[in-house]
Design a protein around this motif. Structure first.
Motif, PDB file in Angstrom:
ATOM      1  N   THR A  42       0.836  -1.203   0.000  1.00 42.24           N
ATOM      2  CA  THR A  42       0.000   0.000   0.000  1.00 42.24           C
ATOM      3  C   THR A  42       0.872   1.256   0.000  1.00 42.24           C
ATOM      4  N   GLU A  43       0.241   2.405  -0.213  1.00 40.10           N
ATOM      5  CA  GLU A  43       0.963   3.681  -0.166  1.00 40.10           C
ATOM      6  C   GLU A  43       1.587   3.932   1.197  1.00 40.10           C
ATOM      7  N   GLN A  44       0.995   3.357   2.245  1.00 43.43           N
ATOM      8  CA  GLN A  44       1.514   3.532   3.602  1.00 43.43           C
ATOM      9  C   GLN A  44       2.635   2.546   3.920  1.00 43.43           C
ATOM     10  N   GLY A  45       2.929   1.617   3.005  1.00 41.31           N
ATOM     11  CA  GLY A  45       4.032   0.682   3.197  1.00 41.31           C
ATOM     12  C   GLY A  45       3.645  -0.669   3.764  1.00 41.31           C
ATOM     13  N   HIS A  46       2.346  -0.930   3.899  1.00 42.45           N
ATOM     14  CA  HIS A  46       1.886  -2.221   4.424  1.00 42.45           C
ATOM     15  C   HIS A  46       1.605  -3.192   3.280  1.00 42.45           C
ATOM     16  N   ILE A  47       1.644  -4.476   3.583  1.00 39.24           N
ATOM     17  CA  ILE A  47       1.281  -5.480   2.598  1.00 39.24           C
ATOM     18  C   ILE A  47      -0.224  -5.360   2.356  1.00 39.24           C
ATOM     19  N   LYS A  48      -0.615  -5.258   1.096  1.00 39.82           N
ATOM     20  CA  LYS A  48      -2.034  -5.106   0.776  1.00 39.82           C
ATOM     21  C   LYS A  48      -2.737  -6.449   0.939  1.00 39.82           C
ATOM     22  N   ILE A  49      -3.837  -6.437   1.699  1.00 44.47           N
ATOM     23  CA  ILE A  49      -4.612  -7.652   1.945  1.00 44.47           C
ATOM     24  C   ILE A  49      -6.092  -7.382   1.689  1.00 44.47           C
ATOM     25  N   ASP A  50      -6.854  -8.473   1.532  1.00 41.24           N
ATOM     26  CA  ASP A  50      -8.302  -8.342   1.436  1.00 41.24           C
ATOM     27  C   ASP A  50      -8.909  -8.606   2.816  1.00 41.24           C
ATOM     28  N   ASN A  51     -10.216  -8.750   2.893  1.00 40.16           N
ATOM     29  CA  ASN A  51     -10.883  -8.963   4.184  1.00 40.16           C
ATOM     30  C   ASN A  51     -10.587 -10.322   4.808  1.00 40.16           C
ATOM     31  N   PHE A  52      -9.945 -11.210   4.048  1.00 40.95           N
ATOM     32  CA  PHE A  52      -9.612 -12.540   4.559  1.00 40.95           C
ATOM     33  C   PHE A  52      -8.107 -12.733   4.725  1.00 40.95           C
ATOM     34  N   GLN A  53      -7.372 -11.633   4.805  1.00 40.94           N
ATOM     35  CA  GLN A  53      -5.925 -11.603   5.019  1.00 40.94           C
ATOM     36  C   GLN A  53      -5.129 -12.109   3.809  1.00 40.94           C
TER      37      GLN A  53
END
Length: 75
Positions: A21-32
């Motif tokens: 993500t733009e914030q530097g986190h791994i992008k996940i959906d609602n189920f991780q």
């Protein structure tokens, strides 16, 4: 305005090709689930909420989703 940027402490997600993500986190959906099939993320590396309770909750959900995918493959 303050812009929060998280720095991953491991190069593994980027090496695998996980979307970040733009914030530097791994992008996940609602189920991780990450952007890669069969790869899940939880806790601080995928959320701005830095707490043990969040890490436990998302880790539990990620484990349940991994189990579901494995069961779906077998049956």
């Amino acid at each position: 305005m303050f812009k929060y940027i998280h720095r991953q402490h491991s190069a593994i997600p980027a090496a695998l090709g996980c979307e970040i993500t733009e914030q530097g986190h791994i992008k996940i959906d609602n189920f991780q689930k990450t952007s890669l099939a069969g790869v899940f993320a939880c806790g601080d590396n995928s959320s701005m909420m830095r707490s043990v309770a969040n890490a436990v909750a998302t880790g539990n959900l990620a484990g349940a989703m991994v189990n579901k995918e494995l069961v779906d493959e077998v049956f």
